[in-house]
Design a protein around this motif. Structure first.
Motif: not given
Length: 425
Positions: A250-278
């Motif tokens: 997943p292309r998370t570099a932008l989210a990571e540099s913005a300080g958004l919560a991410l999921v560990d790569r060992a668990h699939g990676g990605g930007v962490a969102v809730d059921a409303a995709l927030r």
């Protein structure tokens, strides 16, 4: 309430981003909609890139989500061929590669994923390919056609969905194909070992060679061109081209540099969102391949890299951005076409999550359904050359998630309607 003076920015020029823009307008949003994509092409769908378009059967224009004129008609502002380099959450703005700054009231990250790379000698040779974007498919289409004309050899690293689809397409052109896969069967991590032999036989019957239990160790070349591919078991396979299809990140570099919560790569990676995709920032949502969403039906966090997730996730995120109540609980779904075989898969059943696989129909004739069960609950189902059963299959998955059990013998019996195994409405 959404003000007409508000600006919604979508970062990502794929299916999720384009469908989000479409949904914003369909839902009556009258503010500015700005879509930024780092590719110069208009937003397009990815499945044709390894299927009909790559095979030369479908036109290039058919891959686009909307015709180019649609964006002007819908008053969607496009910034194509322009990467977003930073997100300034404090001032709610994004910065583009040319230095332009765009204010947002709501932001959607639909940045997708990128191919994983091999760390072996020779990956910089001409003839080593990845397949993610339309430009990749344009190049690979010509390569496969030339291999077919010249009786050339393609080595595919990875026997996942992408690798197998390209292998089938290459054989359609007449190329010789060898697939290298470290697991003992194709699709081992997607379907488990139970269906692996089926796909081995399918491709072997069309002339594909497999090298299981090993990885590429070196791509050998001369004068900058590919000549062969060596594997860790000491074998050398003739190759005039190599496709690296070992997964995506997943292309998370932008989210990571913005300080958004991410999921560990060992668990699939990605930007962490809730059921409303927030995301962890209430003004920023994420959808598509990059989003690791809490799935209210399955009760786990899930990142899905398939077409249907982009198709449905983009609109869901758009509605949430508008303040609608959203609980994104679609049953994961994907499809594949290989030779004369078509299939659809619904649900989520990674290896280790199930205790039984039930077949319904005739696998020998390549016309059957497969179900993955845990404690007699349906976790997932796949229909192979059997059509118009996706709705009951997905209903069985939903029922299984709610605790409903089924009789495996009845599930395996083609004379028992799938609908009769569902609980009363």
């Amino acid at each position: 309430m959404v003000d007409a003076d508000e600006t919604f920015v979508i970062v990502g020029g794929g299916l999720a981003g384009a469908k989000a823009a479409e949904t914003l307008r369909a839902e009556g949003f009258s503010g500015r909609v700005i879509l930024v994509g780092d590719e110069r092409d208009h937003p397009y769908e990815r499945p044709p890139l390894s299927k009909g378009y790559l095979a030369g059967k479908d036109p290039r224009d058919g891959v686009f989500v909307h015709e180019p004129a649609w964006y002007a008609r819908a008053d969607v502002e496009l910034h194509l061929g322009q990467p977003v380099t930073a997100v300034d959450r404090e001032h709610r703005a994004v910065r583009l590669g040319d230095g332009t700054t765009i204010h947002y009231d709501k932001l959607l990250l639909a940045t997708g994923a990128e191919p994983r790379r091999l760390d072996v000698p020779g990956t910089g040779l001409v003839g080593v390919h990845h397949l993610r974007g339309l430009a990749d498919a344009d190049r690979l289409q010509g390569v496969l056609a030339a291999l077919g004309r010249d009786n050339g050899h393609l080595v595919v690293a990875g026997a996942g969905w992408l690798g197998l689809e390209v292998a089938a397409t290459a054989r359609g052109y007449g190329a010789e194909v060898t697939v290298v896969e470290p697991a003992p069967t194709p699709l081992h991590h997607a379907l488990g070992p139970e269906l692996g032999q089926f796909f081995t036989d399918l491709h072997a019957g069309h002339g594909v060679r497999f090298a299981f239990g090993t990885r590429l160790s070196e791509i050998v070349g001369q004068d900058g061109m590919v000549l062969a591919a060596r594997t860790e078991d000491g074998e050398e396979h003739p190759a005039h081209a190599v496709l690296v299809a070992v997964g995506a990140t997943p292309r998370t570099a932008l989210a990571e540099s913005a300080g958004l919560a991410l999921v560990d790569r060992a668990h699939g990676g990605g930007v962490a969102v809730d059921a409303a995709l927030r995301t962890s920032d209430p003004d920023i949502h994420a959808a598509g391949d990059v989003a690791a969403a809490h799935h209210p039906l399955l009760g786990l966090r899930l990142r899905v890299e398939h077409w249907a997730n982009a198709l449905n996730g983009g609109p869901a995120a758009a509605r949430a951005m508008l303040g609608r109540s959203v609980s994104y609980d679609r049953v994961p779904y994907f499809f594949s076409d290989q030779y004369d075989l078509g299939l659809e898969y619904s649900g989520w059943a990674p290896p280790g999550s199930y205790d039984q696989v039930v077949l319904r129909g005739d696998a020998g004739r390549r016309r059957f359904l497969a179900f993955w069960l845990k404690d007699r609950r349906v976790l997932a189902g796949m229909n192979v050359n059997v059509w118009d059963v996706t709705d009951p299959v997905q209903a069985l998955v939903r029922a299984g998630a709610a605790g409903t059990t089924v009789d495996p013998e009845a599930l395996a019996d083609p004379s028992t309607p799938l609908e009769s195994l569902l609980p009363p409405a």
